[in-house]
Design a protein around this motif. Structure first.
Motif, PDB file in Angstrom:
ATOM      1  N   ILE A 144      21.065  -0.637   0.357  1.00 14.38           N
ATOM      2  CA  ILE A 144      20.075  -0.172   0.651  1.00 14.38           C
ATOM      3  C   ILE A 144      19.217  -0.923   2.037  1.00 14.38           C
ATOM      4  CG2 ILE A 144      18.609  -1.874  -0.826  1.00 14.38           C
ATOM      5  CD1 ILE A 144      16.914   0.482  -1.107  1.00 14.38           C
ATOM      6  N   GLN A 145      19.769  -2.187   2.207  1.00 11.09           N
ATOM      7  CA  GLN A 145      19.142  -2.760   3.343  1.00 11.09           C
ATOM      8  C   GLN A 145      19.709  -2.319   4.751  1.00 11.09           C
ATOM      9  OE1 GLN A 145      16.847  -4.996   3.232  1.00 11.09           O
ATOM     10  NE2 GLN A 145      16.793  -5.331   5.628  1.00 11.09           N
ATOM     11  N   PRO A 146      21.106  -2.028   4.824  1.00 12.12           N
ATOM     12  CA  PRO A 146      21.234  -1.573   6.146  1.00 12.12           C
ATOM     13  C   PRO A 146      20.738  -0.016   6.232  1.00 12.12           C
ATOM     14  CG  PRO A 146      23.177  -2.282   5.181  1.00 12.12           C
ATOM     15  CD  PRO A 146      22.140  -2.189   4.102  1.00 12.12           C
ATOM     16  N   ILE A 147      20.594   0.742   5.102  1.00 15.19           N
ATOM     17  CA  ILE A 147      20.043   2.036   5.352  1.00 15.19           C
ATOM     18  C   ILE A 147      18.752   2.118   5.615  1.00 15.19           C
ATOM     19  CG2 ILE A 147      19.562   4.120   3.796  1.00 15.19           C
ATOM     20  CD1 ILE A 147      21.569   3.421   2.039  1.00 15.19           C
ATOM     21  N   LEU A 148      17.835   0.995   5.502  1.00  9.34           N
ATOM     22  CA  LEU A 148      16.613   0.990   5.667  1.00  9.34           C
ATOM     23  C   LEU A 148      16.355   0.383   7.201  1.00  9.34           C
ATOM     24  CD1 LEU A 148      14.593  -0.369   2.510  1.00  9.34           C
ATOM     25  CD2 LEU A 148      14.826   2.068   3.092  1.00  9.34           C
ATOM     26  N   THR A 149      17.361  -0.186   7.702  1.00  5.74           N
ATOM     27  CA  THR A 149      17.167  -0.943   8.979  1.00  5.74           C
ATOM     28  C   THR A 149      18.076  -0.297  10.126  1.00  5.74           C
ATOM     29  OG1 THR A 149      18.824  -2.587   8.202  1.00  5.74           O
ATOM     30  CG2 THR A 149      16.480  -2.913   8.076  1.00  5.74           C
ATOM     31  N   GLY A 150      19.110  -0.613  10.443  1.00 11.81           N
ATOM     32  CA  GLY A 150      19.829  -0.175  11.752  1.00 11.81           C
ATOM     33  C   GLY A 150      21.032   0.645  11.350  1.00 11.81           C
ATOM     34  N   ALA A 151      21.019   1.383  10.366  1.00 12.25           N
ATOM     35  CA  ALA A 151      22.318   2.117  10.272  1.00 12.25           C
ATOM     36  C   ALA A 151      22.154   3.564  10.206  1.00 12.25           C
ATOM     37  CB  ALA A 151      22.984   1.788   8.826  1.00 12.25           C
ATOM     38  N   GLY A 193      24.618   2.493  -2.953  1.00 13.21           N
ATOM     39  CA  GLY A 193      25.936   1.826  -3.312  1.00 13.21           C
ATOM     40  C   GLY A 193      25.508   0.604  -4.073  1.00 13.21           C
ATOM     41  N   ASP A 194      24.293  -0.327  -4.020  1.00 11.70           N
ATOM     42  CA  ASP A 194      23.915  -1.326  -4.791  1.00 11.70           C
ATOM     43  C   ASP A 194      22.987  -1.121  -6.018  1.00 11.70           C
ATOM     44  OD1 ASP A 194      21.949  -0.705  -2.928  1.00 11.70           O
ATOM     45  OD2 ASP A 194      21.726  -2.706  -2.154  1.00 11.70           O
ATOM     46  N   GLU A 195      22.945   0.326  -6.414  1.00 13.71           N
ATOM     47  CA  GLU A 195      21.992   0.987  -7.485  1.00 13.71           C
ATOM     48  C   GLU A 195      20.595   0.704  -7.145  1.00 13.71           C
ATOM     49  OE1 GLU A 195      23.313  -1.259 -11.026  1.00 13.71           O
ATOM     50  OE2 GLU A 195      25.533  -0.316 -10.829  1.00 13.71           O
ATOM     51  N   ASN A 196      20.283   0.946  -5.924  1.00 16.75           N
ATOM     52  CA  ASN A 196      18.767   1.061  -5.478  1.00 16.75           C
ATOM     53  C   ASN A 196      18.414   2.512  -5.427  1.00 16.75           C
ATOM     54  OD1 ASN A 196      17.574  -1.777  -5.596  1.00 16.75           O
ATOM     55  ND2 ASN A 196      19.227  -1.966  -4.126  1.00 16.75           N
ATOM     56  N   GLU A 256      26.733  11.381  -0.712  1.00  9.66           N
ATOM     57  CA  GLU A 256      27.860  10.807  -0.635  1.00  9.66           C
ATOM     58  C   GLU A 256      27.775   9.480   0.411  1.00  9.66           C
ATOM     59  OE1 GLU A 256      32.799  11.603   0.161  1.00  9.66           O
ATOM     60  OE2 GLU A 256      31.375  13.058  -0.117  1.00  9.66           O
ATOM     61  N   VAL A 257      27.235   9.933   1.435  1.00 10.48           N
ATOM     62  CA  VAL A 257      27.388   8.689   2.580  1.00 10.48           C
ATOM     63  C   VAL A 257      26.436   7.550   2.067  1.00 10.48           C
ATOM     64  CG1 VAL A 257      26.749   8.328   4.942  1.00 10.48           C
ATOM     65  CG2 VAL A 257      27.918  10.157   4.368  1.00 10.48           C
ATOM     66  N   ILE A 258      25.109   8.027   1.648  1.00  9.76           N
ATOM     67  CA  ILE A 258      24.340   7.011   1.181  1.00  9.76           C
ATOM     68  C   ILE A 258      24.808   6.064  -0.317  1.00  9.76           C
ATOM     69  CG2 ILE A 258      21.939   6.715  -0.340  1.00  9.76           C
ATOM     70  CD1 ILE A 258      21.731   6.994   2.855  1.00  9.76           C
TER      71      ILE A 258
END
Length: 383
Positions: free
Chosen positions: A208-215, A157-160, A201-203
């Motif tokens: 990116i930060q929550p995706i890489l850590t605790g989500a 969502g933050d274009e990463n 869609e979910v990603i």
């Protein structure tokens, strides 16, 4: 002239070529067509030899032939019906079709349905299957994994860009296996396409930060729910049992930069935690000191209010006495004031009434230190 091919036996010579022409030459290039009467006769002879006690010629042979043909037809029908028996294994569900339409579901065991081409049996397996997205495991069991980047690279969502490898565990819905058979042409391909679409869609809704850590657990749950909703809309007859995210990393080209960012964010969090710890220690102390100051101020306020009220009460009492005897009260106030002023200092009294150079200074007061009381005498001022 010949009587034709249907001339009864014993009524004159029979033309060996019922279609005209001699045995050699003629309009058919020397080839004779088959003699149907001869073929029928030979068939009756064979049937007579097969059936013991066969009758003579004519109608008896025809009846026997009809009975034999009917018997063979019944045997063929019985054999065809016997092919309708089929077995359903414990991990399967039988789906019966009649003329291509769904008829019934059958439990494991021996069952029967109309044979082909009237009926048909489908037996989908009720077992957990795995679809991999973004990677391919070695089918030979050597433990190797091949990365499929066209499936795993996704936009956040933050274009990463993030590299996500995951697996989906699914199985046929035992309550609606006919939907799985009739509504899907390629079940594995459909599940894989729906899984990839749901994960993207979910990603795409997250940074990116929550995706890489605790989500991860939350993402897996959302993808599973979205896939199940989509497949239910298709009428797929499939249950999504679990979604497992196996690897979530930045792309290999920028992974070192992401690690530096992660380290900087870790330092930032550490410093924030230290600052928060200091604040948690100092704020209660400051609040305690403020509370002590407030309590002292309130105590001082109460004391001053009490003193003021006492002074006011004393003044009111003096005023009452003054109203009763103004001269006496005025003289008393004057004396008390003089006593309060001169009580703690050395005093020199000058007698201005003396003349002719006489010394009019009384050098020392108070008198109680100059005139010491003698034993058995009364102090001055006391009676």
């Amino acid at each position: 002239m010949s009587n034709g091919p249907w001339q009864p036996r014993g009524q004159g010579p029979r033309n060996p070529n019922p279609w005209g022409g001699g045995p050699a030459g003629g309009g058919h290039g020397g080839r004779e067509p088959p003699d149907l009467e001869e073929i029928l006769r030979r068939s009756q002879d064979r049937l007579r030899r097969v059936i013991p006690g066969g009758g003579g010629e004519g109608g008896g042979i025809g009846r026997l032939g009809a009975i034999g043909i009917a018997f063979l037809g019944l045997l063929a029908i019985a054999g065809w019906l016997l092919t309708g028996f089929y077995t359903v294994r414990p991990n399967e569900i039988g789906i019966e079709r009649v003329f291509g339409r769904f008829a019934a579901l059958t439990a494991p065991g021996l069952n029967w349905n109309w044979p082909y081409p009237v009926g048909r049996i489908d037996k989908p397996t009720i077992a957990v299957q795995t679809i991999e997205v973004g990677l391919r495991s070695d089918a030979r069991g050597r433990g190797g994994v091949r990365d499929v980047r066209e499936e795993s690279l996704m936009l956040t969502g933050d274009e990463n860009i993030v590299d996500v490898d995951f697996a989906v565990l699914w199985l046929v819905d035992a309550r609606r296996p006919q939907d799985f058979v009739f509504n899907l042409r390629e079940p594995a391909g459909t599940v894989k396409a729906v899984a990839e679409s749901a994960m993207r869609e979910v990603i795409g809704r997250r940074e990116i930060q929550p995706i890489l850590t605790g989500a991860r657990l939350e993402i897996e749950r959302e993808v599973q729910e979205l896939m199940q909703k989509t497949l239910n809309g298709y009428g797929a007859g499939i249950i999504i049992q679990q979604v497992q995210m196996q690897k979530v990393d930045p792309p290999n080209e920028v992974i070192n930069a992401f690690r530096d960012v992660q380290a900087a964010r870790a330092d930032q969090e550490r410093m924030q935690n230290e600052a928060q710890t200091y604040a948690n220690r100092m704020i209660p102390e400051a609040r305690g000191e403020a509370s002590r100051i407030i309590q002292r101020a309130e105590a001082e306020r109460e004391r001053m209010i009490a003193d003021a009220r006492g002074e006011a009460a004393r003044f009111n009492s003096v005023l009452d006495e003054y109203s009763k005897a103004p001269d006496v009260t005025r003289q008393r106030l004057y004396l008390e004031t003089i006593e309060r002023i001169y009580g703690g200092m050395d005093k020199v009294i000058i007698d201005q009434g003396r003349q002719n150079g006489a010394q009019g200074v009384v050098p020392f007061l108070p008198l109680n230190e100059m005139i010491r009381p003698r034993a058995g005498t009364t102090e001055p001022g006391r009676r």
